[in-house]
Design a protein around this motif. Structure first.
Motif, PDB file in Angstrom:
ATOM      1  N   UNK B  55       0.857  -1.183   0.000  1.00  0.00           N
ATOM      2  CA  UNK B  55       0.000   0.000   0.000  1.00  0.00           C
ATOM      3  C   UNK B  55       0.901   1.244   0.000  1.00  0.00           C
ATOM      4  N   UNK B  56       0.441   2.293  -0.662  1.00  0.00           N
ATOM      5  CA  UNK B  56       1.221   3.518  -0.735  1.00  0.00           C
ATOM      6  C   UNK B  56       1.586   4.043   0.640  1.00  0.00           C
ATOM      7  N   UNK B  57       2.846   4.477   0.799  1.00  0.00           N
ATOM      8  CA  UNK B  57       3.290   5.044   2.057  1.00  0.00           C
ATOM      9  C   UNK B  57       3.802   4.029   3.059  1.00  0.00           C
ATOM     10  N   UNK B  58       3.640   2.742   2.755  1.00  0.00           N
ATOM     11  CA  UNK B  58       4.111   1.700   3.668  1.00  0.00           C
ATOM     12  C   UNK B  58       5.588   1.424   3.378  1.00  0.00           C
ATOM     13  N   UNK B  59       6.422   1.368   4.412  1.00  0.00           N
ATOM     14  CA  UNK B  59       7.855   1.145   4.187  1.00  0.00           C
ATOM     15  C   UNK B  59       8.150  -0.173   3.468  1.00  0.00           C
ATOM     16  N   UNK B  60       9.203  -0.161   2.692  1.00  0.00           N
ATOM     17  CA  UNK B  60       9.560  -1.345   1.892  1.00  0.00           C
ATOM     18  C   UNK B  60      10.093  -2.498   2.736  1.00  0.00           C
ATOM     19  N   UNK B  61      10.315  -2.293   4.033  1.00  0.00           N
ATOM     20  CA  UNK B  61      10.726  -3.421   4.873  1.00  0.00           C
ATOM     21  C   UNK B  61       9.590  -4.412   5.086  1.00  0.00           C
ATOM     22  N   UNK B  62       8.368  -4.005   4.733  1.00  0.00           N
ATOM     23  CA  UNK B  62       7.221  -4.916   4.769  1.00  0.00           C
ATOM     24  C   UNK B  62       7.071  -5.566   3.396  1.00  0.00           C
ATOM     25  N   UNK B  63       6.860  -6.867   3.390  1.00  0.00           N
ATOM     26  CA  UNK B  63       6.605  -7.549   2.129  1.00  0.00           C
ATOM     27  C   UNK B  63       5.647  -8.709   2.358  1.00  0.00           C
ATOM     28  N   UNK B  64       4.926  -9.040   1.318  1.00  0.00           N
ATOM     29  CA  UNK B  64       3.976 -10.136   1.380  1.00  0.00           C
ATOM     30  C   UNK B  64       4.200 -11.086   0.228  1.00  0.00           C
ATOM     31  N   UNK B  65       3.903 -12.348   0.476  1.00  0.00           N
ATOM     32  CA  UNK B  65       4.038 -13.347  -0.582  1.00  0.00           C
ATOM     33  C   UNK B  65       3.037 -14.466  -0.333  1.00  0.00           C
ATOM     34  N   UNK B  66       2.993 -15.378  -1.300  1.00  0.00           N
ATOM     35  CA  UNK B  66       2.144 -16.550  -1.134  1.00  0.00           C
ATOM     36  C   UNK B  66       1.082 -16.666  -2.186  1.00  0.00           C
ATOM     37  N   UNK B  67       0.467 -17.830  -2.212  1.00  0.00           N
ATOM     38  CA  UNK B  67      -0.625 -18.108  -3.140  1.00  0.00           C
ATOM     39  C   UNK B  67      -1.333 -19.368  -2.685  1.00  0.00           C
ATOM     40  N   UNK B  70      -1.570 -20.533   1.408  1.00  0.00           N
ATOM     41  CA  UNK B  70      -0.550 -20.113   2.372  1.00  0.00           C
ATOM     42  C   UNK B  70       0.089 -18.803   1.951  1.00  0.00           C
ATOM     43  N   UNK B  71       0.043 -17.860   2.878  1.00  0.00           N
ATOM     44  CA  UNK B  71       0.541 -16.504   2.623  1.00  0.00           C
ATOM     45  C   UNK B  71       1.419 -16.074   3.784  1.00  0.00           C
ATOM     46  N   UNK B  72       2.387 -15.203   3.483  1.00  0.00           N
ATOM     47  CA  UNK B  72       3.279 -14.744   4.540  1.00  0.00           C
ATOM     48  C   UNK B  72       3.458 -13.237   4.475  1.00  0.00           C
ATOM     49  N   UNK B  73       3.634 -12.671   5.653  1.00  0.00           N
ATOM     50  CA  UNK B  73       4.036 -11.275   5.808  1.00  0.00           C
ATOM     51  C   UNK B  73       5.421 -11.300   6.431  1.00  0.00           C
ATOM     52  N   UNK B  74       6.357 -10.623   5.808  1.00  0.00           N
ATOM     53  CA  UNK B  74       7.720 -10.534   6.319  1.00  0.00           C
ATOM     54  C   UNK B  74       8.043  -9.079   6.621  1.00  0.00           C
ATOM     55  N   UNK B  75       8.656  -8.866   7.757  1.00  0.00           N
ATOM     56  CA  UNK B  75       9.133  -7.533   8.128  1.00  0.00           C
ATOM     57  C   UNK B  75      10.637  -7.636   8.328  1.00  0.00           C
TER      58      UNK B  75
END
Lengths: 116, 107
Positions: B55-67, B70-75
């Motif tokens: 999302x706009x304005x969210x730092x790039x240290x946050x990332x999401x993946x999966x399909x 199973x999905x993951x959020x990585x910080x």
């Protein structure tokens, strides 16, 4: 700046009704879906349903098909959540949240407390 | 209904750490998956939508993946103001169910 501003805290007795409002400013009201989300004290987020701001058609999650009503007044860019026959377990914070798909714009939340 | 299960429920980490939160669905679906951050007493904030779009304005240290299911959020590189509760939500099929949340605590 686009924002959703909700009505303030409510303290109601069991059996009463309550209305929570959610006013949009800074953006045309009919540009997004308007969701309602509940958070019971100390608990997680619970999706209640959404209302189509173009047609006014509401969609409710199963647990919210009785006693809960979503409505709109597009003339004042405001959505409403009405809860009737209040029970203690209705206590919590109610959020409105708008967006195309995942809601990106959230109100500040309205605390509803049901207690005799 | 699609049930969403997050793990872990609580995660202890230190500033600078890399953490991963997992969200598993009771059935496969497309990538209509969002991640939110909620600070205590505040409204949730959308971090990621469509599984991996920031999302706009969210730092790039946050990332999401999966399909699929199973999905993951990585910080990466935790900052002090990242300590909050995180929720996933599927918005593929009504009801648009949330996971139960993951509380990220300071170790």
């Amino acid at each position: 700046q686009v924002q959703l501003v909700q009505s303030g805290s409510e303290l109601q007795k069991p059996g009463a009704s309550v209305n929570v409002s959610c006013k949009a400013s800074g953006s045309p009201f009919n540009r997004y879906a308007l969701n309602w989300v509940r958070q019971a004290p100390g608990q997680g987020l619970e999706w209640m349903g959404w209302i189509n701001t173009n047609t006014g058609k509401p969609t409710y999650a199963q647990d919210f098909r009785e006693r809960f009503v979503f409505s709109l007044d597009t003339s004042v860019s405001t959505a409403y959540l009405q809860i009737s026959s209040l029970k203690a377990e209705d206590s919590g914070i109610y959020f409105c949240a708008g967006g195309l798909g995942a809601p990106s714009l959230w109100g500040q939340g309205s605390l509803v407390t049901v207690s005799s | 209904d699609i049930q969403m299960t997050q793990s872990p429920s609580t995660l202890s980490a230190s500033v600078g750490d890399r953490v991963t939160i997992t969200c598993r669905a009771s059935q496969n679906f497309s990538d209509w998956l969002a991640w939110y951050q909620q600070m205590a007493g505040k409204a949730p904030k959308l971090l990621i939508y469509k599984a991996s779009t920031l999302q706009g304005g969210v730092p790039s240290r946050f990332s999401g993946s999966g399909s699929g299911s199973e999905f993951t959020l990585t910080i990466n590189g935790l900052r002090p103001n990242d300590f909050a509760t995180y929720y996933c939500q599927q918005y593929e099929q009504s009801p648009y169910t949330f996971g139960q949340g993951t509380k990220l605590e300071i170790k």
